[in-house]
Design a protein around this motif. Structure first.
Motif, short mmCIF file in Angstrom:
data_model
loop_
_atom_site.label_atom_id
_atom_site.label_comp_id
_atom_site.label_asym_id
_atom_site.label_seq_id
_atom_site.Cartn_x
_atom_site.Cartn_y
_atom_site.Cartn_z
N ARG A 147 0.84 -1.21 0.00
CA ARG A 147 0.00 0.00 0.00
C ARG A 147 0.86 1.25 0.00
N SER A 148 1.92 1.24 0.82
CA SER A 148 2.81 2.39 0.89
C SER A 148 3.55 2.62 -0.43
N ARG A 149 4.02 1.55 -1.04
CA ARG A 149 4.74 1.69 -2.31
C ARG A 149 3.84 2.23 -3.41
N LEU A 150 2.59 1.78 -3.44
CA LEU A 150 1.69 2.27 -4.47
C LEU A 150 1.35 3.74 -4.26
N ALA A 151 1.26 4.15 -3.01
CA ALA A 151 1.04 5.57 -2.73
C ALA A 151 2.22 6.40 -3.26
N ASP A 152 3.44 5.88 -3.11
CA ASP A 152 4.61 6.59 -3.62
C ASP A 152 4.59 6.66 -5.15
N ILE A 153 4.13 5.60 -5.79
CA ILE A 153 4.13 5.54 -7.26
C ILE A 153 3.06 6.45 -7.85
N THR A 154 1.85 6.38 -7.31
CA THR A 154 0.73 7.09 -7.93
C THR A 154 0.41 8.43 -7.27
N GLY A 155 0.91 8.64 -6.06
CA GLY A 155 0.55 9.85 -5.33
C GLY A 155 -0.79 9.73 -4.64
N ARG A 156 -1.36 8.52 -4.63
CA ARG A 156 -2.66 8.31 -3.99
C ARG A 156 -2.64 6.97 -3.26
N THR A 157 -2.99 6.98 -1.99
CA THR A 157 -3.02 5.74 -1.22
C THR A 157 -4.16 4.86 -1.71
N PRO A 158 -3.88 3.61 -2.08
CA PRO A 158 -4.95 2.76 -2.63
C PRO A 158 -6.02 2.41 -1.61
N THR A 159 -7.24 2.37 -2.08
CA THR A 159 -8.38 1.99 -1.26
C THR A 159 -8.58 0.49 -1.23
N GLY A 160 -8.27 -0.17 -2.35
CA GLY A 160 -8.63 -1.57 -2.52
C GLY A 160 -7.48 -2.54 -2.46
N PHE A 161 -7.80 -3.75 -2.01
CA PHE A 161 -6.84 -4.87 -1.97
C PHE A 161 -7.51 -6.08 -2.61
#
Length: 235
Positions: A147-161
């Motif tokens: 979740r943290s890495r995707l927030a860094d990549i997209t600039g938005r913390t993911p909601t879904g798993f």
């Protein structure tokens, strides 16, 4: 529930639909007045009582062909979707599929391109591991670090798993909730069905109009049964 979109004759796990088949399936939705959306949008619409003509579309594993083939088809027919990606395997391959074939996965740039096209980006964990067999440290890392890495990549913390392999148990569900996700997708979670174990219908290469109609009906019956049994009504 989709996976890969590509021309692929060697498909032992039945995870691939051709671009032409996907286009026909998306056109089928459109002809019936249905609009495909990401799961985050679907759940928000459901909570507001306006989800009747919406269908959640998901693409697991984060194959590179999502940007190449799926995104243009989705946009052509007025749909969006959620793609569940693996930030621990950026630019890698689907090494978890022992029988192959090897398929390239999205890079960080590919993930950003999907988000820029209006697609929801969710986490599929770091490495595509069965979380029901993972120890506590691995389970936590797969959920929180991805979740943290995707927030860094997209600039938005993911909601879904999305649980790899659709493997779900009460421990994994509780961990997904603790990690801060708003929802999690499974396949056929049985009594665990609810916001953190959303059931989905597999869609494959053989699914033309008749099979799509049948699967739509079966999915409605399955989810209605889950709601009646107290599993949750967020679908």
């Amino acid at each position: 529930m989709y996976h890969s979109v590509d021309e692929c004759r060697d498909d032992p796990y039945l995870v691939t639909v051709t671009p032409e088949r996907l286009r026909r399936q998306l056109a089928w939705l459109r002809r019936r007045g249905l609009t495909g959306v990401g799961v985050r949008e679907l759940l928000r619409a459901h909570a507001a009582g306006r989800a009747r003509r919406l269908v959640g579309l998901t693409f697991d594993d984060g194959y590179a062909d999502f940007v190449e083939h799926a995104v243009p088809a989705l946009l052509r027919y007025g749909h969006t979707a959620t793609v569940f990606v693996l930030p621990g395997r950026l630019g890698g391959v689907n090494a978890w599929d022992e029988k192959g074939p090897r398929k390239p996965l999205l890079t960080a740039d590919g993930i950003r391109a999907a988000a820029a096209a209006g697609m929801e980006v969710g986490s599929h964990g770091l490495l595509h591991l069965d979380l029901t067999a993972a120890d506590d440290d691995v389970l936590t890392a797969e959920l929180t670090e991805s979740r943290s890495r995707l927030a860094d990549i997209t600039g938005r913390t993911p909601t879904g798993f999305c649980y790899p392999y659709g493997a779900t148990d009460a421990r994994a569900v509780a961990a997904a909730r603790r990690a801060g996700y708003g929802y999690a997708c499974s396949v056929d979670p049985g009594p665990l069905a609810g916001t953190f174990a959303l059931p989905r219908a597999y869609i494959g290469q053989r699914d033309a109009a008749g099979r799509l109609n049948a699967k739509r009906l079966l999915h409605r019956l399955r989810t209605a049964k889950g709601a009646a049994g107290g599993g949750g009504a967020d679908r």
